[in-house]
Design a protein around this motif. Sequence first.
Motif, mmCIF file in Angstrom:
data_model
loop_
_atom_site.group_PDB
_atom_site.id
_atom_site.type_symbol
_atom_site.label_atom_id
_atom_site.label_comp_id
_atom_site.label_asym_id
_atom_site.label_seq_id
_atom_site.Cartn_x
_atom_site.Cartn_y
_atom_site.Cartn_z
ATOM 1 N N ALA A 1 -46.796 -22.893 35.493
ATOM 2 C CA ALA A 1 -47.853 -23.352 34.594
ATOM 3 C C ALA A 1 -49.174 -22.703 34.978
ATOM 4 N N VAL A 2 -49.921 -22.300 33.965
ATOM 5 C CA VAL A 2 -51.253 -21.733 34.162
ATOM 6 C C VAL A 2 -52.251 -22.636 33.450
ATOM 7 N N ALA A 3 -53.185 -23.204 34.202
ATOM 8 C CA ALA A 3 -54.223 -24.074 33.645
ATOM 9 C C ALA A 3 -55.518 -23.280 33.539
ATOM 10 N N LEU A 4 -55.985 -23.101 32.324
ATOM 11 C CA LEU A 4 -57.238 -22.404 32.036
ATOM 12 C C LEU A 4 -58.218 -23.397 31.409
ATOM 13 N N PRO A 5 -59.486 -23.053 31.294
ATOM 14 C CA PRO A 5 -60.449 -23.981 30.693
ATOM 15 C C PRO A 5 -60.125 -24.353 29.253
ATOM 16 N N THR A 6 -59.375 -23.508 28.569
ATOM 17 C CA THR A 6 -59.115 -23.742 27.154
ATOM 18 C C THR A 6 -57.673 -24.064 26.823
ATOM 19 N N VAL A 7 -56.776 -24.004 27.805
ATOM 20 C CA VAL A 7 -55.363 -24.130 27.485
ATOM 21 C C VAL A 7 -54.555 -24.357 28.758
ATOM 22 N N ILE A 8 -53.380 -24.956 28.593
ATOM 23 C CA ILE A 8 -52.341 -24.953 29.627
ATOM 24 C C ILE A 8 -51.147 -24.216 29.045
ATOM 25 N N ALA A 9 -50.715 -23.160 29.718
ATOM 26 C CA ALA A 9 -49.547 -22.386 29.289
ATOM 27 C C ALA A 9 -48.428 -22.610 30.298
ATOM 28 N N VAL A 10 -47.223 -22.890 29.787
ATOM 29 C CA VAL A 10 -46.096 -23.248 30.645
ATOM 30 C C VAL A 10 -44.872 -22.444 30.246
ATOM 31 N N GLY A 11 -44.184 -21.897 31.240
ATOM 32 C CA GLY A 11 -42.891 -21.271 31.035
ATOM 33 C C GLY A 11 -41.866 -21.905 31.953
ATOM 34 N N HIS A 12 -40.638 -22.101 31.466
ATOM 35 C CA HIS A 12 -39.634 -22.698 32.346
ATOM 36 C C HIS A 12 -38.232 -22.285 31.944
ATOM 37 N N LEU A 13 -37.336 -22.359 32.927
ATOM 38 C CA LEU A 13 -35.895 -22.205 32.737
ATOM 39 C C LEU A 13 -35.203 -23.256 33.591
ATOM 40 N N GLY A 14 -34.305 -24.024 32.988
ATOM 41 C CA GLY A 14 -33.599 -25.046 33.732
ATOM 42 C C GLY A 14 -34.203 -26.423 33.530
ATOM 43 N N ASP A 15 -34.101 -27.278 34.560
ATOM 44 C CA ASP A 15 -34.569 -28.655 34.433
ATOM 45 C C ASP A 15 -35.677 -29.008 35.412
ATOM 46 N N SER A 16 -36.322 -28.023 36.025
ATOM 47 C CA SER A 16 -37.592 -28.296 36.684
ATOM 48 C C SER A 16 -38.642 -28.415 35.583
ATOM 49 N N ARG A 17 -39.533 -29.401 35.712
ATOM 50 C CA ARG A 17 -40.390 -29.784 34.596
ATOM 51 C C ARG A 17 -41.869 -29.575 34.867
ATOM 52 N N ALA A 18 -42.603 -29.401 33.786
ATOM 53 C CA ALA A 18 -44.055 -29.574 33.782
ATOM 54 C C ALA A 18 -44.363 -30.766 32.887
ATOM 55 N N CYS A 19 -45.307 -31.616 33.317
ATOM 56 C CA CYS A 19 -45.688 -32.811 32.572
ATOM 57 C C CYS A 19 -47.202 -32.936 32.570
ATOM 58 N N SER B 1 -38.503 -20.481 28.139
ATOM 59 C CA SER B 1 -39.170 -21.189 27.056
ATOM 60 C C SER B 1 -40.644 -21.292 27.427
ATOM 61 N N VAL B 2 -41.519 -20.941 26.492
ATOM 62 C CA VAL B 2 -42.959 -20.928 26.752
ATOM 63 C C VAL B 2 -43.646 -21.828 25.739
ATOM 64 N N GLN B 3 -44.484 -22.738 26.248
ATOM 65 C CA GLN B 3 -45.271 -23.610 25.395
ATOM 66 C C GLN B 3 -46.747 -23.457 25.759
ATOM 67 N N VAL B 4 -47.604 -23.695 24.778
ATOM 68 C CA VAL B 4 -49.050 -23.650 24.993
ATOM 69 C C VAL B 4 -49.623 -24.998 24.554
ATOM 70 N N TYR B 5 -50.336 -25.644 25.456
ATOM 71 C CA TYR B 5 -50.845 -26.996 25.234
ATOM 72 C C TYR B 5 -52.369 -27.018 25.336
ATOM 73 N N ASP B 6 -52.941 -28.135 24.917
ATOM 74 C CA ASP B 6 -54.380 -28.350 25.090
ATOM 75 C C ASP B 6 -54.733 -28.339 26.573
ATOM 76 N N PRO B 7 -55.985 -28.042 26.916
ATOM 77 C CA PRO B 7 -56.367 -27.951 28.328
ATOM 78 C C PRO B 7 -56.384 -29.314 29.018
ATOM 79 N N LEU B 8 -56.446 -29.269 30.333
ATOM 80 C CA LEU B 8 -56.527 -30.470 31.150
ATOM 81 C C LEU B 8 -57.873 -31.152 30.931
ATOM 82 N N HIS B 9 -57.836 -32.462 30.707
ATOM 83 C CA HIS B 9 -59.053 -33.243 30.498
ATOM 84 C C HIS B 9 -59.299 -34.196 31.664
#
Length: 271
Positions: A110-128, A181-189
């Motif tokens: 996972a990469v946390a930037l001021p404007t976004v959180i971008a996450v890539g993963h394979l398997g069942d290790s998770r980002a939440c 699998s890559v997802q792009v989410y809103d940034p950390l608040h």
Amino acid sequence: MAAKTELASVSIVGDREVNEDYCASFARGRAATLIVCDGMGGSERGDIASRGFGEAVLARAQVLLLGKYSTRDDARIMLTRAFELGAQGLREAVAANSPGADSKTTAVVAVALPTVIAVGHLGDSRACLVTEQGLAWRTRDHSLVQMLVEEGEVAEADMGTHPDQGKLFKFIDADRDDPPSVQVYDPLHQGQVLLLCSDGFWEYTPPRDMAQLCRTDNLQGTLTALADTACERAAGRSDNVTAVALRMSPRGLLERTLGVVTGLLGRGERH
């Protein structure tokens, strides 16, 4: 007022003989990258696979991961390339340390930037994304049980104890070329926590317990306590338990230990 952020990590062997998990984080400016890999049980030298992948991402993809991006597609390209570099590192590590071994790993980056959180993963290790109310989102496992949940045959709360948990259809090894699998989410608040973890952590840590990470004055101590509790709840059958957490304090923005990446990715996507 200076922004306040915290990083915490824990990785314990649990009831296994060897810790095959790997975790790491690095930061520059207002960007941070978090990594968790879980060497797969039943494969040969999963520890080589997880460390080979994770260390290659750290060594070869830092500039890539902390670079400047102008679109969400840039983030997807960046993470896909980081996984390619990690897989190359896995192959090299296996060849150097255990030639011919069938070493496999899951991974979440996972990469946390001021404007976004971008996450890539394979398997069942998770980002939440953890809030005081629970989980705002989590990645979707590449597993049989995740498919059963989405078909309505298994409850979300029962995933960790299902007999087919751990049966994966996507992962990383020397002979596979699964794209992440890559997802792009809103940034950390403010007050939120970006949590990456292996299945040994999330199987026995429900969202209501993860929410403690948003309320505690001691992020590291609370993360470690949650990992210890996960081991206890497994009642002698614990997997390795690994997690990395990034928290923005209730009064800050992503700035105390982290710094600035100026690229704008626009509004994140929720999935």
